[in-house]
Scaffold this active site. Structure first.
Site, PDB file in Angstrom:
ATOM      1  N   HIS B 178     -69.496 -21.298   7.183  1.00 24.75           N
ATOM      2  CA  HIS B 178     -69.292 -19.879   7.486  1.00 24.75           C
ATOM      3  C   HIS B 178     -67.821 -19.626   7.816  1.00 24.75           C
ATOM      4  O   HIS B 178     -67.211 -18.684   7.300  1.00 24.75           O
ATOM      5  CB  HIS B 178     -70.197 -19.482   8.662  1.00 24.75           C
ATOM      6  CG  HIS B 178     -70.021 -18.078   9.166  1.00 24.75           C
ATOM      7  ND1 HIS B 178     -70.942 -17.084   8.926  1.00 24.75           N
ATOM      8  CD2 HIS B 178     -69.033 -17.504   9.900  1.00 24.75           C
ATOM      9  CE1 HIS B 178     -70.519 -15.954   9.498  1.00 24.75           C
ATOM     10  NE2 HIS B 178     -69.362 -16.186  10.103  1.00 24.75           N
ATOM     11  N   GLU B 179     -67.263 -20.483   8.668  1.00 24.61           N
ATOM     12  CA  GLU B 179     -65.868 -20.288   9.076  1.00 24.61           C
ATOM     13  C   GLU B 179     -64.913 -20.492   7.907  1.00 24.61           C
ATOM     14  O   GLU B 179     -63.975 -19.730   7.708  1.00 24.61           O
ATOM     15  CB  GLU B 179     -65.510 -21.212  10.243  1.00 24.61           C
ATOM     16  CG  GLU B 179     -66.299 -20.954  11.526  1.00 24.61           C
ATOM     17  CD  GLU B 179     -66.299 -19.497  11.952  1.00 24.61           C
ATOM     18  OE1 GLU B 179     -65.326 -18.781  11.659  1.00 24.61           O
ATOM     19  OE2 GLU B 179     -67.295 -19.062  12.561  1.00 24.61           O
ATOM     20  N   HIS B 182     -64.843 -17.580   5.629  1.00 23.47           N
ATOM     21  CA  HIS B 182     -64.013 -16.451   6.082  1.00 23.47           C
ATOM     22  C   HIS B 182     -62.624 -16.549   5.470  1.00 23.47           C
ATOM     23  O   HIS B 182     -62.006 -15.543   5.125  1.00 23.47           O
ATOM     24  CB  HIS B 182     -63.902 -16.429   7.608  1.00 23.47           C
ATOM     25  CG  HIS B 182     -65.001 -15.664   8.276  1.00 23.47           C
ATOM     26  ND1 HIS B 182     -65.348 -14.378   7.906  1.00 23.47           N
ATOM     27  CD2 HIS B 182     -65.843 -15.987   9.291  1.00 23.47           C
ATOM     28  CE1 HIS B 182     -66.346 -13.959   8.668  1.00 23.47           C
ATOM     29  NE2 HIS B 182     -66.672 -14.910   9.516  1.00 23.47           N
ATOM     30  N   TYR B 193     -62.034  -5.969   8.758  1.00 21.38           N
ATOM     31  CA  TYR B 193     -63.047  -6.623   9.594  1.00 21.38           C
ATOM     32  C   TYR B 193     -63.607  -5.584  10.550  1.00 21.38           C
ATOM     33  O   TYR B 193     -63.458  -5.663  11.760  1.00 21.38           O
ATOM     34  CB  TYR B 193     -62.426  -7.800  10.342  1.00 21.38           C
ATOM     35  CG  TYR B 193     -63.433  -8.778  10.887  1.00 21.38           C
ATOM     36  CD1 TYR B 193     -64.301  -9.455  10.045  1.00 21.38           C
ATOM     37  CD2 TYR B 193     -63.524  -9.031  12.244  1.00 21.38           C
ATOM     38  CE1 TYR B 193     -65.234 -10.353  10.535  1.00 21.38           C
ATOM     39  CE2 TYR B 193     -64.443  -9.928  12.749  1.00 21.38           C
ATOM     40  CZ  TYR B 193     -65.297 -10.586  11.887  1.00 21.38           C
ATOM     41  OH  TYR B 193     -66.215 -11.481  12.387  1.00 21.38           O
ATOM     42  N   GLU B 202     -68.758 -10.671   6.935  1.00 16.18           N
ATOM     43  CA  GLU B 202     -69.673 -11.550   7.670  1.00 16.18           C
ATOM     44  C   GLU B 202     -70.786 -12.071   6.763  1.00 16.18           C
ATOM     45  O   GLU B 202     -71.142 -13.246   6.805  1.00 16.18           O
ATOM     46  CB  GLU B 202     -70.289 -10.799   8.851  1.00 16.18           C
ATOM     47  CG  GLU B 202     -69.463 -10.878  10.109  1.00 16.18           C
ATOM     48  CD  GLU B 202     -69.147 -12.313  10.470  1.00 16.18           C
ATOM     49  OE1 GLU B 202     -70.057 -13.166  10.427  1.00 16.18           O
ATOM     50  OE2 GLU B 202     -67.987 -12.593  10.772  1.00 16.18           O
ATOM     51  N   ASP B 275     -68.714  -5.060  18.702  1.00 11.67           N
ATOM     52  CA  ASP B 275     -68.731  -6.072  17.649  1.00 11.67           C
ATOM     53  C   ASP B 275     -68.001  -5.565  16.393  1.00 11.67           C
ATOM     54  O   ASP B 275     -68.485  -5.701  15.278  1.00 11.67           O
ATOM     55  CB  ASP B 275     -70.197  -6.438  17.330  1.00 11.67           C
ATOM     56  CG  ASP B 275     -70.331  -7.546  16.302  1.00 11.67           C
ATOM     57  OD1 ASP B 275     -69.461  -8.439  16.272  1.00 11.67           O
ATOM     58  OD2 ASP B 275     -71.303  -7.509  15.530  1.00 11.67           O
ATOM     59  N   HIS B 280     -71.452  -8.291  12.972  1.00 13.19           N
ATOM     60  CA  HIS B 280     -72.443  -9.371  13.015  1.00 13.19           C
ATOM     61  C   HIS B 280     -73.858  -8.813  13.147  1.00 13.19           C
ATOM     62  O   HIS B 280     -74.815  -9.570  13.274  1.00 13.19           O
ATOM     63  CB  HIS B 280     -72.171 -10.321  14.187  1.00 13.19           C
ATOM     64  CG  HIS B 280     -70.878 -11.064  14.071  1.00 13.19           C
ATOM     65  ND1 HIS B 280     -69.693 -10.573  14.576  1.00 13.19           N
ATOM     66  CD2 HIS B 280     -70.576 -12.247  13.482  1.00 13.19           C
ATOM     67  CE1 HIS B 280     -68.722 -11.440  14.325  1.00 13.19           C
ATOM     68  NE2 HIS B 280     -69.227 -12.460  13.665  1.00 13.19           N
TER      69      HIS B 280
HETATM   70 ZN   LIG Z   1     -68.115 -14.807  10.864  1.00 10.10          ZN
END
Ligand SMILES: [Zn+2]
Lengths: 113, 376
Positions: B178-179, B182, B193, B202, B275, B280
């Site tokens: 996931h990271e 990004h 974002y 995301e 958020d 998310h």
């Molecule tokens: Zn993320």
């Protein structure tokens, strides 16, 4: 200052996932904590000079990145109230220590409100 | 417009999987070899060809030839130990070519980056985050009791967790992927974002995160758990993961963490300032659309559904404020471009429709669902 008048509140947002329970401000009276823990937080507040901090501390100017987190830490002493937004990465080690102590104190199961 | 980005001079992208190209480059006749290498053309040229109506026919003399060595993997990982500090750069504990260093988080990060690099390289033909062999840097043991992992614009950072709510963040391969993803999305697109664009960002990370895990486990779309971060929540927590792509909103319901706030349909879209505008939270909607596309198509999710989504995120029509509807339309067009009008296109359309976004040939619409604010 007498310990039973100090209330600490912590909320957080951002991070890898959205947790409503953690975003919701959680607070604790220092007097509700075990003495040792309450003293550690008092020390932490003094060491970090929390009451003198500006409204926002930390964070870069980066428009890049994802999943980073920010915290809002509020200390209420009687009618006095000071709130600081901590944006990651929090570079001051004393502030990080304080944050860590407050996290533990406000997240106890059955603790916090 | 086609060259909105200035980089990617050497980046590799092609329909043929790299292992096939590699084999042709090594074993083919000289003519086959030249063709294979031509196919491995620059992004912008290939993109231009696609939009000119070409498919894989990279026969234009303007196609730049790349050196044969570009067909090799350029996996280059470095893992740094921050030892509980939040100050970079920490200590290098493992780099490419070295065996396990004995630190669990560092070795998990190393392996996770490897699996993710391999996924992008072997499945998508992408050479690292920037398509140009960018070295991968992960930092472990960030902070004390640190309950998070993030991408800071050039590196991946993992906390150890506090042990009460979260385990170490390298425990879940899909979180590592996931990271890293990004980085890919940031490199590819100008997505803000924030709000729907951020939720798409995301979602892309969850999609690739899950696909990397599914591929490593050899799971089909039906077999996959479609969870993000399984194993990350500590034992005491009531929950199985951070998110569920299959059933958004069901991943956790805990007295400390609260209840999973993800919607799986536009009618439940959450309008919030928190958020980053719910990045998310509302990512559950495109996550579910992807999961349903993959499930409809069956087999390995990374093969068709994954490729369609990857094509979409690389589409030059992605703008900073691209919203779910725009993205839905782009995925449908990607499906058509890659596979022609057929079951893939239909599966993508139906999946979006299931989450409340209707894509027709000419336009895309979101029916009014109560308080929903489409295009927020
Ligand atoms: Zn993320």
């Amino acid at each position: 200052m007498s310990r039973d008048s100090v209330r600490i509140q912590l909320s957080q947002e951002g991070g890898l996932a959205a947790f409503p329970g953690l975003a919701r401000p959680r607070s604790v009276e220092l007097s509700e904590l075990p003495a040792e823990q309450a003293e550690a937080i008092e020390h932490g507040l003094r060491d970090a000079r929390f009451r003198e901090l500006p409204a926002v501390v930390g964070g870069g100017s980066a428009s890049k990145g994802a999943d980073q987190r920010r915290y809002t830490l509020t200390v209420e002493e009687g009618t006095r109230r000071h709130s600081v937004e901590l944006v990651e990465p929090v570079e001051d080690p004393r502030l990080r220590e304080l944050l860590s102590l407050v996290k533990r104190a406000t997240r106890r199961r059955g603790g916090g409100h | 417009m086609l060259t909105r980005r200035r980089r990617h001079v050497h980046s590799i992208h092609c329909i043929l999987p790299p292992y096939l190209l590699r084999s042709i480059a090594e074993n083919g006749t000289p003519q086959q070899r030249v063709k294979a290498l031509r196919t491995v053309s620059t992004d912008s040229t290939f993109r231009a060809l696609r939009f000119a109506g070409g498919r894989v026919a990279a026969s234009s003399s303007s196609v730049r030839r790349l050196p044969a060595m570009m067909v090799e993997s350029q996996r280059q990982r470095s893992i740094y130990d921050l030892k509980g500090e939040e100050a970079f750069p920490g200590t290098l504990v493992r780099s490419e070519g070295q065996g396990p260093c004995g630190d669990l988080a560092a070795d998990e990060a190393f392996d996770g980056l490897g699996a993710t690099y391999d996924f992008f390289w072997e499945v998508m033909g992408r050479n690292s985050i920037d398509g140009d062999g960018m070295p991968l840097q992960a930092y472990v043991h960030y902070g004390r009791d640190y309950d998070n992992a993030f991408w800071d614009g050039r590196r991946m950072v993992f906390g150890d967790g506090d042990g009460e709510l979260f385990n170490r963040f390298t425990i879940a391969l899909d979180v590592i992927a996931h990271e890293l993803a990004h980085g890919v999305t940031e490199d590819e697109g100008p997505l803000w974002y924030f709000q729907q664009a951020g939720a798409l960002n995301e979602s892309m990370s969850d999609v690739f995160g899950s696909l990397v895990k599914q591929r490593l486990l050899g799971h089909t779309a039906d077999q996959a758990d479609w969870l993000i971060g399984a194993g990350l929540l500590a034992d005491e927590v009531e929950g199985q993961a951070l998110r569920s792509m299959k059933e958004p909103g069901t991943a956790f319901d805990d007295d400390v963490l609260g209840k999973d706030p993800q919607p799986g349909h536009m009618r439940d879209y959450v309008t919030t300032w928190e958020d980053n505008g719910g990045v998310h939270i509302n990512s559950g909607i495109p996550n579910r659309a992807f999961c349903m596309t993959a499930t409809r198509l069956g087999g390995s999710a990374w093969e068709r559904a994954g490729r369609i989504w990857y094509e979409a995120v690389r589409d030059p029509r992605i703008m900073p404020d691209t919203n779910f509807s725009d993205f839905a339309r782009i995925t449908v067009m990607s499906a058509t471009r890659l596979y022609g009008p057929g079951e893939e296109e239909a599966a993508v359309k139906e999946a979006w429709e299931e989450v409340g976004i209707r894509v027709s040939r000419d336009r895309v619409s979101v029916p009014q669902w109560g308080s929903v604010q489409p295009g927020a």
